[in-house]
Design a protein around this motif. Sequence first.
Motif, PDB file in Angstrom:
ATOM      1  N   ASN A  83      -8.340   3.526   4.091  1.00  0.00           N
ATOM      2  CA  ASN A  83      -7.427   3.185   5.191  1.00  0.00           C
ATOM      3  C   ASN A  83      -8.242   2.635   6.355  1.00  0.00           C
ATOM      4  OD1 ASN A  83      -6.444   4.834   8.004  1.00  0.00           O
ATOM      5  ND2 ASN A  83      -4.957   3.492   7.040  1.00  0.00           N
ATOM      6  N   ASN A  84      -7.761   1.562   6.949  1.00  0.00           N
ATOM      7  CA  ASN A  84      -8.360   1.027   8.176  1.00  0.00           C
ATOM      8  C   ASN A  84      -7.462   1.421   9.337  1.00  0.00           C
ATOM      9  OD1 ASN A  84     -10.373  -0.323   6.667  1.00  0.00           O
ATOM     10  ND2 ASN A  84      -8.986  -2.022   6.279  1.00  0.00           N
ATOM     11  N   CYS A  85      -8.044   1.964  10.391  1.00  0.00           N
ATOM     12  CA  CYS A  85      -7.258   2.402  11.557  1.00  0.00           C
ATOM     13  C   CYS A  85      -7.762   1.694  12.804  1.00  0.00           C
ATOM     14  CB  CYS A  85      -7.362   3.914  11.720  1.00  0.00           C
ATOM     15  SG  CYS A  85      -6.577   4.513  13.226  1.00  0.00           S
ATOM     16  N   ALA A  89     -11.655  -1.247  13.254  1.00  0.00           N
ATOM     17  CA  ALA A  89     -11.947  -0.769  11.899  1.00  0.00           C
ATOM     18  C   ALA A  89     -11.431  -1.729  10.836  1.00  0.00           C
ATOM     19  CB  ALA A  89     -11.348   0.619  11.700  1.00  0.00           C
ATOM     20  N   GLY A  90     -10.900  -2.868  11.273  1.00  0.00           N
ATOM     21  CA  GLY A  90     -10.450  -3.874  10.314  1.00  0.00           C
ATOM     22  C   GLY A  90      -8.973  -3.817   9.974  1.00  0.00           C
ATOM     23  N   GLN A  91      -8.203  -3.012  10.720  1.00  0.00           N
ATOM     24  CA  GLN A  91      -6.754  -2.985  10.457  1.00  0.00           C
ATOM     25  C   GLN A  91      -6.122  -4.274  10.981  1.00  0.00           C
ATOM     26  OE1 GLN A  91      -4.559   0.306  12.234  1.00  0.00           O
ATOM     27  NE2 GLN A  91      -2.699  -0.163  11.052  1.00  0.00           N
ATOM     28  N   VAL A  98      -2.425   2.495   2.802  1.00  0.00           N
ATOM     29  CA  VAL A  98      -3.646   2.884   2.097  1.00  0.00           C
ATOM     30  C   VAL A  98      -3.915   1.844   1.016  1.00  0.00           C
ATOM     31  CG1 VAL A  98      -4.658   4.645   0.596  1.00  0.00           C
ATOM     32  CG2 VAL A  98      -3.306   5.323   2.560  1.00  0.00           C
ATOM     33  N   HIS A  99      -5.158   1.372   0.979  1.00  0.00           N
ATOM     34  CA  HIS A  99      -5.562   0.431  -0.059  1.00  0.00           C
ATOM     35  C   HIS A  99      -6.024   1.205  -1.294  1.00  0.00           C
ATOM     36  CE1 HIS A  99      -6.118  -3.198   2.621  1.00  0.00           C
ATOM     37  NE2 HIS A  99      -6.157  -2.244   3.529  1.00  0.00           N
ATOM     38  N   VAL A 100      -5.553   0.806  -2.451  1.00  0.00           N
ATOM     39  CA  VAL A 100      -6.131   1.298  -3.707  1.00  0.00           C
ATOM     40  C   VAL A 100      -6.764   0.061  -4.363  1.00  0.00           C
ATOM     41  CG1 VAL A 100      -5.704   2.381  -5.943  1.00  0.00           C
ATOM     42  CG2 VAL A 100      -4.369   3.093  -3.936  1.00  0.00           C
TER      43      VAL A 100
HETATM   44  P1  5GP Z   1      -5.595  -4.020   6.697  1.00  0.00           P
HETATM   45  O1  5GP Z   1      -6.588  -5.119   7.028  1.00  0.00           O
HETATM   46  O2  5GP Z   1      -4.590  -3.857   7.816  1.00  0.00           O
HETATM   47  O3  5GP Z   1      -6.227  -2.737   6.283  1.00  0.00           O
HETATM   48  O4  5GP Z   1      -4.836  -4.524   5.410  1.00  0.00           O
HETATM   49  C1  5GP Z   1      -3.738  -5.375   5.466  1.00  0.00           C
HETATM   50  C2  5GP Z   1      -3.594  -5.986   4.106  1.00  0.00           C
HETATM   51  O5  5GP Z   1      -2.292  -6.547   4.002  1.00  0.00           O
HETATM   52  C3  5GP Z   1      -4.583  -7.117   3.817  1.00  0.00           C
HETATM   53  O6  5GP Z   1      -5.407  -6.761   2.722  1.00  0.00           O
HETATM   54  C4  5GP Z   1      -3.694  -8.318   3.541  1.00  0.00           C
HETATM   55  O7  5GP Z   1      -4.164  -9.110   2.478  1.00  0.00           O
HETATM   56  C5  5GP Z   1      -2.357  -7.689   3.220  1.00  0.00           C
HETATM   57  N1  5GP Z   1      -1.212  -8.505   3.591  1.00  0.00           N
HETATM   58  C6  5GP Z   1      -1.007  -9.168   4.762  1.00  0.00           C
HETATM   59  N2  5GP Z   1       0.180  -9.795   4.753  1.00  0.00           N
HETATM   60  C7  5GP Z   1       0.744  -9.520   3.546  1.00  0.00           C
HETATM   61  C8  5GP Z   1       1.991  -9.900   2.935  1.00  0.00           C
HETATM   62  O8  5GP Z   1       2.808 -10.604   3.499  1.00  0.00           O
HETATM   63  N3  5GP Z   1       2.221  -9.412   1.686  1.00  0.00           N
HETATM   64  C9  5GP Z   1       1.332  -8.622   1.028  1.00  0.00           C
HETATM   65  N4  5GP Z   1       1.670  -8.207  -0.193  1.00  0.00           N
HETATM   66  N5  5GP Z   1       0.157  -8.246   1.568  1.00  0.00           N
HETATM   67  C10 5GP Z   1      -0.132  -8.698   2.811  1.00  0.00           C
END
Ligand code: 5GP
Length: 131
Positions: A83-85, A89-91, A98-100
Amino acid sequence: MCIFCKIINGEIPSKKIYEDEDVVAILDISQATKGHTLVLPKKHFDNILAIDEEYYTKVMNTARKLAKVITKAFNADGCNVLNNCGEAAGQSVMHFHVHVIPRYKGDDLKIEFTEHELDLNEIQEEILKAM
Ligand code: 5GP
Ligand code: ZN
């Protein structure tokens, strides 16, 4: 409304792989590796600092179950559940998720920690004070 709330409402299409009353899981639009999945609560919380325990538990338990399914589906060698917060942190989407990310031997994904010389005693003290 945030982009993930729009996905949950069906206003933006997504590739859904799991859904129940409170949680949904979709394929990440930019696959860091094959099978990269996002698990999110249907109710909007900005991040891990804002989400309540009940929803957090449901999301994490779903992430745990899907980690098994996804690694099996692609015969992956492991996975990252992360998880990025916050922006720092890249959110990039401010709806808790949560990314798997399935991992394959030799894949070129970089999730790296760099070392810093910091005083562990001081750090421990500061954290204990904040509890
Ligand atoms: P974060 O960077 O906030 O941890 O992750 C956000 C994720 O959402 C990114 O990996 C990005 O590719 C994904 N994402 C952004 N917009 C969309 C979308 O419209 N649909 C889907 N399925 N994923 C998205
Ligand atoms: Zn949202």
